[in-house]
Motif scaffolding. Structure first.
Motif, PDB file in Angstrom:
ATOM      1  N   ASP A 139      -0.288 -11.217  -1.847  1.00  0.00           N
ATOM      2  CA  ASP A 139      -1.628 -10.756  -1.453  1.00  0.00           C
ATOM      3  C   ASP A 139      -1.684  -9.224  -1.514  1.00  0.00           C
ATOM      4  N   VAL A 140      -2.881  -8.738  -1.802  1.00  0.00           N
ATOM      5  CA  VAL A 140      -3.021  -7.317  -2.149  1.00  0.00           C
ATOM      6  C   VAL A 140      -2.799  -6.381  -0.951  1.00  0.00           C
ATOM      7  N   LEU A 141      -2.830  -6.940   0.252  1.00  0.00           N
ATOM      8  CA  LEU A 141      -2.524  -6.102   1.434  1.00  0.00           C
ATOM      9  C   LEU A 141      -1.098  -5.561   1.343  1.00  0.00           C
ATOM     10  N   HIS A 142      -0.249  -6.258   0.572  1.00  0.00           N
ATOM     11  CA  HIS A 142       1.149  -5.831   0.452  1.00  0.00           C
ATOM     12  C   HIS A 142       1.437  -5.091  -0.861  1.00  0.00           C
ATOM     13  N   HIS A 143       0.401  -4.778  -1.616  1.00  0.00           N
ATOM     14  CA  HIS A 143       0.644  -4.044  -2.862  1.00  0.00           C
ATOM     15  C   HIS A 143       1.225  -2.663  -2.520  1.00  0.00           C
ATOM     16  N   PRO A 144       2.266  -2.211  -3.277  1.00  0.00           N
ATOM     17  CA  PRO A 144       2.906  -0.927  -2.934  1.00  0.00           C
ATOM     18  C   PRO A 144       1.927   0.256  -2.855  1.00  0.00           C
ATOM     19  N   ASN A 145       0.934   0.328  -3.744  1.00  0.00           N
ATOM     20  CA  ASN A 145      -0.027   1.455  -3.666  1.00  0.00           C
ATOM     21  C   ASN A 145      -0.795   1.418  -2.342  1.00  0.00           C
ATOM     22  N   VAL A 146      -1.187   0.202  -1.938  1.00  0.00           N
ATOM     23  CA  VAL A 146      -1.967   0.064  -0.697  1.00  0.00           C
ATOM     24  C   VAL A 146      -1.095   0.445   0.499  1.00  0.00           C
ATOM     25  N   MET A 147       0.177  -0.014   0.452  1.00  0.00           N
ATOM     26  CA  MET A 147       1.094   0.266   1.570  1.00  0.00           C
ATOM     27  C   MET A 147       1.367   1.776   1.684  1.00  0.00           C
TER      28      MET A 147
ATOM     29  N   LYS B 117       0.199   7.055   4.525  1.00  0.00           N
ATOM     30  CA  LYS B 117      -0.284   8.435   4.452  1.00  0.00           C
ATOM     31  C   LYS B 117      -1.402   8.704   5.469  1.00  0.00           C
ATOM     32  N   TYR B 118      -2.323   7.739   5.622  1.00  0.00           N
ATOM     33  CA  TYR B 118      -3.476   7.960   6.518  1.00  0.00           C
ATOM     34  C   TYR B 118      -3.224   7.444   7.931  1.00  0.00           C
ATOM     35  N   GLY B 119      -2.085   6.772   8.131  1.00  0.00           N
ATOM     36  CA  GLY B 119      -1.849   6.168   9.448  1.00  0.00           C
ATOM     37  C   GLY B 119      -2.848   5.059   9.725  1.00  0.00           C
ATOM     38  N   LYS B 120      -3.243   4.347   8.666  1.00  0.00           N
ATOM     39  CA  LYS B 120      -4.198   3.237   8.777  1.00  0.00           C
ATOM     40  C   LYS B 120      -3.535   1.987   8.199  1.00  0.00           C
TER      41      LYS B 120
ATOM     42  N   ILE C 235      -7.530   0.391   4.719  1.00  0.00           N
ATOM     43  CA  ILE C 235      -7.630   1.155   3.459  1.00  0.00           C
ATOM     44  C   ILE C 235      -8.552   0.414   2.477  1.00  0.00           C
ATOM     45  N   LEU C 236      -8.365  -0.904   2.354  1.00  0.00           N
ATOM     46  CA  LEU C 236      -9.168  -1.671   1.386  1.00  0.00           C
ATOM     47  C   LEU C 236     -10.646  -1.698   1.787  1.00  0.00           C
TER      48      LEU C 236
ATOM     49  N   LEU D  10     -10.883   8.467   2.261  1.00  0.00           N
ATOM     50  CA  LEU D  10      -9.868   8.423   1.194  1.00  0.00           C
ATOM     51  C   LEU D  10     -10.164   9.526   0.185  1.00  0.00           C
ATOM     52  N   ASP D  11      -9.121  10.242  -0.247  1.00  0.00           N
ATOM     53  CA  ASP D  11      -9.411  11.299  -1.228  1.00  0.00           C
ATOM     54  C   ASP D  11      -9.366  10.733  -2.653  1.00  0.00           C
ATOM     55  N   PHE D  12      -9.774  11.574  -3.583  1.00  0.00           N
ATOM     56  CA  PHE D  12      -9.950  11.174  -4.979  1.00  0.00           C
ATOM     57  C   PHE D  12      -8.699  10.510  -5.566  1.00  0.00           C
ATOM     58  N   ASN D  13      -7.529  11.131  -5.330  1.00  0.00           N
ATOM     59  CA  ASN D  13      -6.287  10.600  -5.927  1.00  0.00           C
ATOM     60  C   ASN D  13      -5.914   9.239  -5.350  1.00  0.00           C
ATOM     61  N   ASP D  14      -6.173   9.075  -4.082  1.00  0.00           N
ATOM     62  CA  ASP D  14      -5.846   7.785  -3.461  1.00  0.00           C
ATOM     63  C   ASP D  14      -6.790   6.689  -3.948  1.00  0.00           C
ATOM     64  N   ILE D  15      -8.036   7.063  -4.118  1.00  0.00           N
ATOM     65  CA  ILE D  15      -8.988   6.077  -4.663  1.00  0.00           C
ATOM     66  C   ILE D  15      -8.543   5.679  -6.077  1.00  0.00           C
ATOM     67  N   LYS D  16      -8.104   6.658  -6.821  1.00  0.00           N
ATOM     68  CA  LYS D  16      -7.643   6.388  -8.194  1.00  0.00           C
ATOM     69  C   LYS D  16      -6.434   5.433  -8.151  1.00  0.00           C
ATOM     70  N   ALA D  17      -5.503   5.702  -7.226  1.00  0.00           N
ATOM     71  CA  ALA D  17      -4.303   4.852  -7.123  1.00  0.00           C
ATOM     72  C   ALA D  17      -4.691   3.421  -6.737  1.00  0.00           C
TER      73      ALA D  17
END
Ligand SMILES: NC(=O)C1=CN([C@@H]2O[C@H](COP(=O)(O)OP(=O)(O)OC[C@H]3O[C@@H](n4cnc5c(N)ncnc54)[C@H](OP(=O)(O)O)[C@@H]3O)[C@@H](O)[C@H]2O)C=CC1
Ligand SMILES: O=C1CO[C@H](CO)[C@@H](O)[C@@H]1O
Length: 332
Positions: free
Chosen positions: A237-245, A250-253, A258-259, A291-298
């Motif tokens: 499930d996407v909650l465990h995707h490395p980019n999301v994690m 980074k945001y303490g969320k 994040i999603l 979320l900043d631009f780079n994180d949205i991109k990731a």
């Protein structure tokens, strides 16, 4: 009570504000559990509730809301109620009858947003208020033109019984046809939308038509992992995707926050479902960071893109909306 003032809204084409965040209720039908979780949601600032005739929980929601009105904690006008017309009541005569039942169950004299749940009208089970499935587990088509149903929706809107009207699970061509023939254009489209199925094209199309957008399964409906092909990340499930994690750290969320935040920043209304009090509170706590631009991109770089709600029990229907699924079936 937490005041809902931090929840942003988008103005729909009819001038009514749609909250960009709400409470999904599909599969929440245990009376005690839903009453408790909806109470937690309302006490923690949720103001939009998403339900449907076929979820079988409108009575429970109505009863819970009534308790809030009776106690003076909320007024009807504080809450935004979305519900949906089932596919087996698409005929002109059935639409208002069905809505009247829903109003009664939800203990209200109007619905804020009423959606045609599916573009695939079908037969009703003669024994119960549910789809009729044939021996192969498929729904049985009923030939009702979308324009007949839309006219009935417009009439409910004109009568003040529903403040806004919209569509769910319709494709671009089906929406275009409604727009081309409508007296009142759709105010909202509700479709599957999450980081694994971002709906960029359909979202842009709706934007160009002034149709607001609601994301169902905004967390990628984690229990539907079996619809995902093998993923590079082991939990699926996407909650465990490395980019999301990573972004979550980074945001303490949390990954869910994040999603959900990513959708809100797109201007899309997200309606996560949870019957777990801690998650209900977690999910709404997304209005104190950006979320900043780079994180949205990731996040946008995450693959695969996959439809988790192909609704194949409708695949033989002449109005089955998902061309990508039909194409994939052909190439099998
Ligand atoms: N128009 C349509 O055809 C459709 C509309 N919808 C609407 O959209 C809503 C949301 O879609 P849904 O399919 O429920 O999918 P979601 O993406 O909202 O996921 C819900 C699942 O995620 C779990 N969950 C919730 N919050 C968290 C969290 N913070 N961390 C980890 N897991 C979490 C829930 O578990 P738990 O409850 O156990 O906490 C539940 O199993 C529906 O409830 C319904 O209102 C959905 C599908 C189709
Ligand atoms: O809202 C819904 C929840 O998902 C179900 C799934 O396959 C659909 O039948 C329904 O449209």
């Amino acid at each position: 009570m937490v005041l809902p003032k931090e929840i942003p809204t988008v103005k729909m084409s009819n001038g009514i504000e749609l909250p960009l965040f709400g409470y999904g209720t599909w599969q929440a039908k245990d009376e005690q559990e839903l009453e408790k979780s909806l109470t937690v949601a309302l006490e923690n600032g949720y103001r939009l509730i998403d339900t449907a005739f076929v979820y079988g929980n409108e009575e429970i929601i109505g009863k819970t809301l009534q308790k809030f009105y009776d106690s003076g904690k909320l007024q009807r006008s504080d809450v935004f109620v979305t519900t949906k017309l089932p596919p087996f009541f698409h005929r002109n005569d059935d639409v208002e009858k069905c809505l009247n039942e829903q109003l009664k169950a939800l203990k209200t004299d109007y619905i804020d947003l009423y959606l045609i749940h599916s573009p695939c009208p079908c037969k009703k089970d003669p024994e119960k208020p549910m789809f009729y499935f044939d021996a192969n587990g498929m729904i049985v088509e009923e030939a009702v033109d979308h324009l007949e149903t839309w006219k009935a929706m417009e009439n409910l809107n004109k009568a003040g019984k529903v403040r806004s009207i919209g569509l769910s699970n319709f494709n671009k061509e089906q929406i275009q046809r409604i727009c081309d023939n409508a007296e009142i254009p759709p105010d909202n489209l509700q479709v599957e939308c999450h980081i694994l199925f971002p709906q960029n094209e359909l979202f842009d199309f709706c934007k160009s038509k002034g149709i607001s957008f609601t994301a169902y399964a905004p967390l990628g409906s984690p229990s539907r992992q079996n619809f995902l092909p093998n993923t590079e990340w082991p939990e699926g499930d996407v909650l465990h995707h490395p980019n999301v994690m990573e972004i979550s750290k980074k945001y303490g969320k949390t990954p869910a926050q994040i999603l959900l935040r990513q959708l809100i920043q797109r201007g899309i209304s997200a309606i996560p479902k949870s019957v777990t009090p801690s998650r209900i509170i977690e999910n709404i706590n997304i209005f104190d960071f950006e979320l900043d631009f780079n994180d949205i991109k990731a996040l946008e770089d995450i693959r695969p893109h996959v439809r988790l709600f192909p609704m194949k029990f409708r695949i033989q229907h002449s109005q089955y909306p998902y061309k990508d699924v039909l194409e994939a079936e052909k190439n099998k």
